[in-house]
Design an enzyme around this catalytic site. Structure first.
Site, PDB file in Angstrom:
ATOM      1  N   SER A 137       0.819  -1.210   0.000  1.00  0.00           N
ATOM      2  CA  SER A 137       0.000   0.000   0.000  1.00  0.00           C
ATOM      3  C   SER A 137       0.853   1.260   0.000  1.00  0.00           C
ATOM      4  O   SER A 137       0.542   2.224  -0.700  1.00  0.00           O
ATOM      5  CB  SER A 137      -0.936  -0.001   1.210  1.00  0.00           C
ATOM      6  OG  SER A 137      -1.783  -1.130   1.197  1.00  0.00           O
ATOM      7  N   HIS A 153       0.888   4.468   4.537  1.00  0.00           N
ATOM      8  CA  HIS A 153       0.217   5.188   3.458  1.00  0.00           C
ATOM      9  C   HIS A 153       0.732   6.621   3.356  1.00  0.00           C
ATOM     10  O   HIS A 153       1.055   7.105   2.269  1.00  0.00           O
ATOM     11  CB  HIS A 153      -1.287   5.198   3.699  1.00  0.00           C
ATOM     12  CG  HIS A 153      -1.898   3.839   3.795  1.00  0.00           C
ATOM     13  ND1 HIS A 153      -3.179   3.622   4.265  1.00  0.00           N
ATOM     14  CD2 HIS A 153      -1.411   2.609   3.489  1.00  0.00           C
ATOM     15  CE1 HIS A 153      -3.456   2.338   4.236  1.00  0.00           C
ATOM     16  NE2 HIS A 153      -2.390   1.699   3.778  1.00  0.00           N
TER      17      HIS A 153
END
Length: 531
Positions: free
Chosen positions: A343, A395
């Protein structure tokens, strides 16, 4: 009909030509008329045809004729040679021939009007099929979902995306097989069900997930004066008396290099140092849902981005964003949460997409719509990162690294490149070929690479250099803080959790030092709440 067929028809229907007197080759073919070019051209009557082989050269050749197609006229009427019909005709024209060779369908196919609006001379046309010119993208031409940088429509093969996808799928299969071998089930069902539909967190730790206790000393662990029993990778129970919960930290971490016992000193040496856990989690995933969403984004947005910027630049951004995200999470995320997934790397790709939008803003049909879509995607992803067990710091870190490196490695903004000329840096890689007159690359000619550059070029490269220096300094500071200073902030945790139902306390190591049983049970109850 081919040129050969035309001459064969002449031989069938025309009588044998007689030799022409020298010095007046055009006289027998009809009367002459003066053309716009000062020469003379003759008018042909019906049936006035000849065999070119008898004269050696065609009587219709002039210095202005194009020899790709033989010039001739229909037998049914007279035409001046200045108004040429480029179609091939037999002596008897069919309706199909007339439809196909309509005078309005004149060759050339390309518009002959040039800059300034000057009308092309109708009496003189070049009938060679010109190669279509490469059209520049006009304002508003880039549609929703497309990349707008110069050279974005390259036909490169995205080797990095394909290779990383293959590796990630293989690693996930190994995770499932190992979980099935160790626990008897391919996915975690005991003591809790993994909602991502994947292996247990202990299998992930054992295979290389980012897990801080395996990477450096943690005060709650190394300061303990009693032995700490750790859950084994194959455990399926919360029972503290079960043998599957009587393992050492070295057994849980695997790969070796982790001390078996501690003496109650947080500075004890040697300390765990499995630094590779900043890299290996990029290729691991917590479940089918996790890898499914990541591969969907990787094989769409990631694939198009690699084709646009090239495999080397894409590799640098992808890996750097993934590592930076895990380093940031290692500093500020809960120490008891194992973290996996690509991610962070994919958030770096999203950052590149945002930069591409900003760089090609004036070339897009609806840039505001594109911006709203990207921002909505980023916001939703960050909000989901606030759920328990998810590492939102990965992230955030990946996105920030993607922005910084994107400024360094992407082409310059389209408007800037137009101002400094098309031969700006990286123009030699546009569409896979070297632009005529483009400067040599830095590696081929380091000195010549900087000659003749405009002030705007230097200003933009200073911005690039500043972004690179800034992100490098931040990366070094984070590494030093992770391994040496280990400072944290009290409010940083709220970037990765919502303060409801004690979600922000999940993953914190609160091991009790009274008994080994209590220590073991407290740690186990923390980690099983990962998902």
């Amino acid at each position: 009909m081919s040129a050969g067929d035309y001459y064969n028809q002449n031989n069938r229907y025309a009588s044998s030509p007689s030799p022409q007197p020298p010095g007046d080759n055009y006289a027998p073919y009809g009367s002459r008329s003066t053309t716009a070019y000062g020469g003379s051209q003759q008018h042909l009557g019906a049936g006035d045809r000849t065999d070119p082989k008898a004269t050696g050269t065609s009587p219709f050749d002039t210095v202005f004729d194009d020899n790709v197609y033989p010039a001739h006229t229909p037998s049914s009427s007279q035409h001046q040679l200045s108004q040429q019909d480029t179609g091939y005709h037999s002596l008897a024209r069919t309706s199909e021939d007339i439809a196909y060779n309509h005078p309005t369908d004149d060759i050339p196919l390309q518009n002959q009007n040039r800059a300034g609006g000057a009308k092309a001379h109708t009496d003189m046309q070049d009938h060679v099929y010109d190669a279509p010119e490469r059209q520049r993208t006009r304002k508003g031409g880039v549609r929703f979902g497309e990349l707008g940088m110069f050279g974005a429509n390259s036909k490169r093969i995205p080797w990095v995306v394909y290779l990383f996808t293959l590796v990630q799928v293989v690693v996930f299969i190994v995770e499932i097989v190992k979980n099935a071998t160790a626990t008897g089930s391919p996915i975690m069902t005991q003591p809790y069900f993994n909602p991502m539909i994947g292996p247990s967190p202990y299998i992930l730790i054992n295979m290389g997930a980012r897990f801080v206790p395996c990477m450096h000393n943690v005060p709650q662990i190394q300061n303990s004066t009693v032995p700490i029993q750790w859950p084994c990778p194959w455990t399926t129970t919360l029972d503290g008396n079960s043998s599957s919960n009587h393992c050492t930290l070295s057994d849980l971490c695997g790969f070796g290099g982790v001390p078996e016992k501690y003496v109650g000193d947080v500075n004890a040496k040697p300390e765990p140092n499995q630094w590779f856990r900043f890299i290996t989690p990029i290729f691991m995933h917590a479940g089918i849902i996790h890898i499914g969403f990541n591969l969907l984004l990787q094989l769409t947005m990631g694939r198009e981005m690699e084709k646009s910027i090239g495999s080397i630049r894409f590799f640098l951004v992808y890996i750097s964003a993934g590592i930076f995200g895990f380093v940031l999470g290692g500093n500020f995320a809960a120490a008891g949460i194992p973290s996996t997934g690509a991610s962070g790397a994919l958030f770096g790709v999203i950052a590149l997409t945002l930069l591409d939008l900003l760089y090609s803003w004036k070339d897009r049909r609806n840039p505001v719509k594109d911006l709203m879509f990207i921002l909505l995607d980023v916001i939703i992803s960050f909000v989901l990162g606030l759920l328990p067990g998810l590492d939102n710091f990965s992230h955030i870190g990946g996105f920030l690294m993607g922005l910084a490196l994107g400024i360094c490695v992407l082409h310059s903004p389209n408007s800037l490149r137009r101002r400094i000329g098309e031969d700006a840096p990286y123009s030699q890689v546009n569409n896979g070929y070297l632009t005529q007159g483009a400067p040599l690359s830095f590696f081929k000619n380091p000195i010549g690479f900087f000659k003749g550059r405009k002030p705007l070029w230097w200003a933009w490269w200073l911005v690039r250099a500043g972004a690179l220096v800034l992100v490098t300094v931040v990366f070094i500071l984070l590494l030093n803080n992770f391994y040496i200073y280990r400072n944290t902030c009290s409010w940083c945790k709220y970037l990765s959790c919502l303060d409801v139902n004690n979600w922000c306390e999940i993953g914190n190591l609160t091991l009790s030092s009274t008994t080994s049983k209590s220590s073991k049970r407290d740690f186990l109850s923390t980690t099983v709440k990962l998902f």
